[in-house]
Design an enzyme around this catalytic site. Structure first.
Site, PDB file in Angstrom:
ATOM      1  N   ARG A 194     -79.704  -3.335  66.869  1.00 16.49           N
ATOM      2  CA  ARG A 194     -79.104  -4.613  67.256  1.00 16.49           C
ATOM      3  C   ARG A 194     -77.624  -4.417  67.471  1.00 16.49           C
ATOM      4  O   ARG A 194     -76.943  -3.851  66.619  1.00 16.49           O
ATOM      5  CB  ARG A 194     -79.228  -5.640  66.120  1.00 16.49           C
ATOM      6  CG  ARG A 194     -80.540  -6.137  65.850  1.00 16.49           C
ATOM      7  CD  ARG A 194     -80.488  -7.442  65.091  1.00 16.49           C
ATOM      8  NE  ARG A 194     -79.665  -7.469  63.881  1.00 16.49           N
ATOM      9  CZ  ARG A 194     -79.566  -8.528  63.102  1.00 16.49           C
ATOM     10  NH1 ARG A 194     -80.219  -9.639  63.420  1.00 16.49           N
ATOM     11  NH2 ARG A 194     -78.831  -8.519  62.015  1.00 16.49           N
ATOM     12  N   THR A 238     -73.486  -9.243  69.480  1.00 19.23           N
ATOM     13  CA  THR A 238     -74.326 -10.162  70.264  1.00 19.23           C
ATOM     14  C   THR A 238     -75.705 -10.375  69.631  1.00 19.23           C
ATOM     15  O   THR A 238     -76.415 -11.294  70.008  1.00 19.23           O
ATOM     16  CB  THR A 238     -74.556  -9.580  71.676  1.00 19.23           C
ATOM     17  OG1 THR A 238     -75.298  -8.351  71.536  1.00 19.23           O
ATOM     18  CG2 THR A 238     -73.243  -9.289  72.387  1.00 19.23           C
ATOM     19  N   ASP A 251     -79.854   0.474  56.059  1.00 14.46           N
ATOM     20  CA  ASP A 251     -78.828   0.988  55.144  1.00 14.46           C
ATOM     21  C   ASP A 251     -79.397   1.204  53.746  1.00 14.46           C
ATOM     22  O   ASP A 251     -79.070   2.183  53.067  1.00 14.46           O
ATOM     23  CB  ASP A 251     -77.651   0.021  55.077  1.00 14.46           C
ATOM     24  CG  ASP A 251     -76.775   0.091  56.331  1.00 14.46           C
ATOM     25  OD1 ASP A 251     -76.984   1.026  57.139  1.00 14.46           O
ATOM     26  OD2 ASP A 251     -75.915  -0.779  56.497  1.00 14.46           O
ATOM     27  N   ASP A 294     -79.507  -5.217  54.578  1.00 13.62           N
ATOM     28  CA  ASP A 294     -79.738  -4.352  55.741  1.00 13.62           C
ATOM     29  C   ASP A 294     -80.761  -3.283  55.362  1.00 13.62           C
ATOM     30  O   ASP A 294     -80.472  -2.368  54.581  1.00 13.62           O
ATOM     31  CB  ASP A 294     -78.416  -3.703  56.170  1.00 13.62           C
ATOM     32  CG  ASP A 294     -78.567  -2.948  57.485  1.00 13.62           C
ATOM     33  OD1 ASP A 294     -79.458  -2.061  57.572  1.00 13.62           O
ATOM     34  OD2 ASP A 294     -77.820  -3.247  58.427  1.00 13.62           O
TER      35      ASP A 294
HETATM   36  C1  PRP Z   1     -82.880  -3.945  61.848  1.00 11.94           C
HETATM   37  C2  PRP Z   1     -84.359  -4.012  61.553  1.00 11.94           C
HETATM   38  C3  PRP Z   1     -84.920  -4.484  62.853  1.00 11.94           C
HETATM   39  C4  PRP Z   1     -83.835  -5.385  63.377  1.00 11.94           C
HETATM   40  C5  PRP Z   1     -84.256  -6.798  63.166  1.00 11.94           C
HETATM   41  O1  PRP Z   1     -82.573  -2.799  62.544  1.00 11.94           O
HETATM   42  O2  PRP Z   1     -84.891  -2.793  61.113  1.00 11.94           O
HETATM   43  O3  PRP Z   1     -85.204  -3.442  63.766  1.00 11.94           O
HETATM   44  O4  PRP Z   1     -82.667  -5.109  62.604  1.00 11.94           O
HETATM   45  O5  PRP Z   1     -83.329  -7.663  63.732  1.00 11.94           O
HETATM   46  P1  PRP Z   1     -83.693  -8.574  64.976  1.00 11.94           P
HETATM   47  O6  PRP Z   1     -85.017  -9.195  64.717  1.00 11.94           O
HETATM   48  O7  PRP Z   1     -82.569  -9.586  64.976  1.00 11.94           O
HETATM   49  O8  PRP Z   1     -83.662  -7.731  66.212  1.00 11.94           O
HETATM   50  P2  PRP Z   1     -81.049  -2.391  62.883  1.00 11.94           P
HETATM   51  O9  PRP Z   1     -80.629  -2.962  64.199  1.00 11.94           O
HETATM   52  O10 PRP Z   1     -80.188  -2.740  61.724  1.00 11.94           O
HETATM   53  O11 PRP Z   1     -81.141  -0.834  63.092  1.00 11.94           O
HETATM   54  P3  PRP Z   1     -81.482   0.288  62.027  1.00 11.94           P
HETATM   55  O12 PRP Z   1     -82.928   0.109  61.641  1.00 11.94           O
HETATM   56  O13 PRP Z   1     -81.245   1.541  62.778  1.00 11.94           O
HETATM   57  O14 PRP Z   1     -80.566   0.136  60.853  1.00 11.94           O
HETATM   58  N1  URA Z   2     -81.870  -6.435  59.930  1.00 14.39           N
HETATM   59  C1  URA Z   2     -81.873  -6.155  58.606  1.00 14.39           C
HETATM   60  O1  URA Z   2     -81.975  -4.979  58.216  1.00 14.39           O
HETATM   61  N2  URA Z   2     -81.762  -7.160  57.741  1.00 14.39           N
HETATM   62  C2  URA Z   2     -81.666  -8.447  58.123  1.00 14.39           C
HETATM   63  O2  URA Z   2     -81.565  -9.348  57.264  1.00 14.39           O
HETATM   64  C3  URA Z   2     -81.645  -8.727  59.507  1.00 14.39           C
HETATM   65  C4  URA Z   2     -81.767  -7.696  60.383  1.00 14.39           C
END
Ligand code: PRP
Ligand code: URA
Length: 236
Positions: free
Chosen positions: A132, A136, A231, A228
């Site tokens: 994400r 945005t 993380d 997160d």
């Molecule tokens: C997180 C999670 C989803 C997304 C959900 O990933 O694992 O893929 O956010 O958010 P959304 O429904 O608003 O799209 P992130 O973008 O943090 O990436 P990562 O898994 O690499 O940390």
């Molecule tokens: N992605 C995450 O990892 N946590 C949230 O709460 C939303 C998006």
């Protein structure tokens, strides 16, 4: 918010009670959304939400919950008869009728992959990289690698978090383009906003989760959520 409050997290077992799609909220399962409210899953989810769980505990809990969820997620998959010789005689057993492909959305989806594979060890793995944009909140695809015959298989798309629904919707659209006809979206925590967004574009894709939380905050994080996920899994 008390994460153990019955009204917040007790959801109708396997969606036995349904409401209008617009009425998505904590503990309310709309059509084609299945909340796995098994007590063991809920206990582990509560431990996972705890901010004091470090990445080692978080990974272990996520792995266990993913395994437990497989039972419900795969409950309606077709089987086919298969002859088997027991030590005493030949009989007919039943095995999964179709090949399975597991598709984690990188990165956080990887945290559920091993748990699912423990129950479905023959599954192939595809990978979809989507993150994400933090400003945005729009999904940014950056990597795709799928088995060539994915279209003929049962697909489980996995990601612990369904927040705005942008990443999940983009991943489902990509799988549809690849010819996938049978898929389920499996997450841990879903926000009402994410369920609405995913089902606006892809209403036929069932969503399985362990909880429907209250809402998103102004940064797109799920409340109460678990923070997160990427993380916390990777210790970044
Ligand atoms: C997180 C999670 C989803 C997304 C959900 O990933 O694992 O893929 O956010 O958010 P959304 O429904 O608003 O799209 P992130 O973008 O943090 O990436 P990562 O898994 O690499 O940390
Ligand atoms: N992605 C995450 O990892 N946590 C949230 O709460 C939303 C998006």
């Amino acid at each position: 918010m008390d994460a153990r409050a019955p009204d917040e997290y007790k959801s109708p077992a396997m969606n036995s009670s349904r409401t209008q799609r617009e009425n998505v909220g904590p503990g309310v399962a709309p059509p084609n959304v299945f909340v796995i409210d098994h007590p063991v899953v809920q206990t582990k989810l509560t431990e996972l939400r705890d901010a004091s769980a470090d990445h080692r505990e978080f990974r272990a809990l996520l792995d266990e919950i993913a395994s437990l969820m497989v039972y419900e997620v795969t409950r309606d998959w077709p089987t086919k008869p298969q002859a088997v010789d027991t030590p005493l005689e030949r009989t007919t057993g039943h095995v999964l009728a179709r090949q399975v492909t597991l598709v984690p959305i990188l990165r956080a989806g990887l945290g559920m992959a091993d748990g699912v594979l423990k129950l479905l060890p023959d599954a192939r793995l595809g990978h979809l990289g989507v993150y994400r944009n933090e400003q945005t909140l729009e999904p940014v695809p950056y990597y795709q690698k799928l088995p060539p015959d994915i279209a003929q298989t049962e697909v489980l798309l996995i990601d612990p978090m369904l927040a705005t629904g942008g990443s999940g919707s983009a991943a489902v659209a990509f799988l549809k383009k690849a010819g996938v006809r049978s898929m389920k979206f499996v997450c841990l925590v879903a926000a009402p906003e994410g369920i609405r967004a995913l089902h606006k574009q892809h209403p036929e894709v069932p969503i399985y989760c362990a909880a429907i939380d209250r809402e998103l905050n102004d940064k797109g994080y799920i409340l109460p959520g678990l923070g997160d996920a990427g993380d916390r899994i990777f210790g970044t």
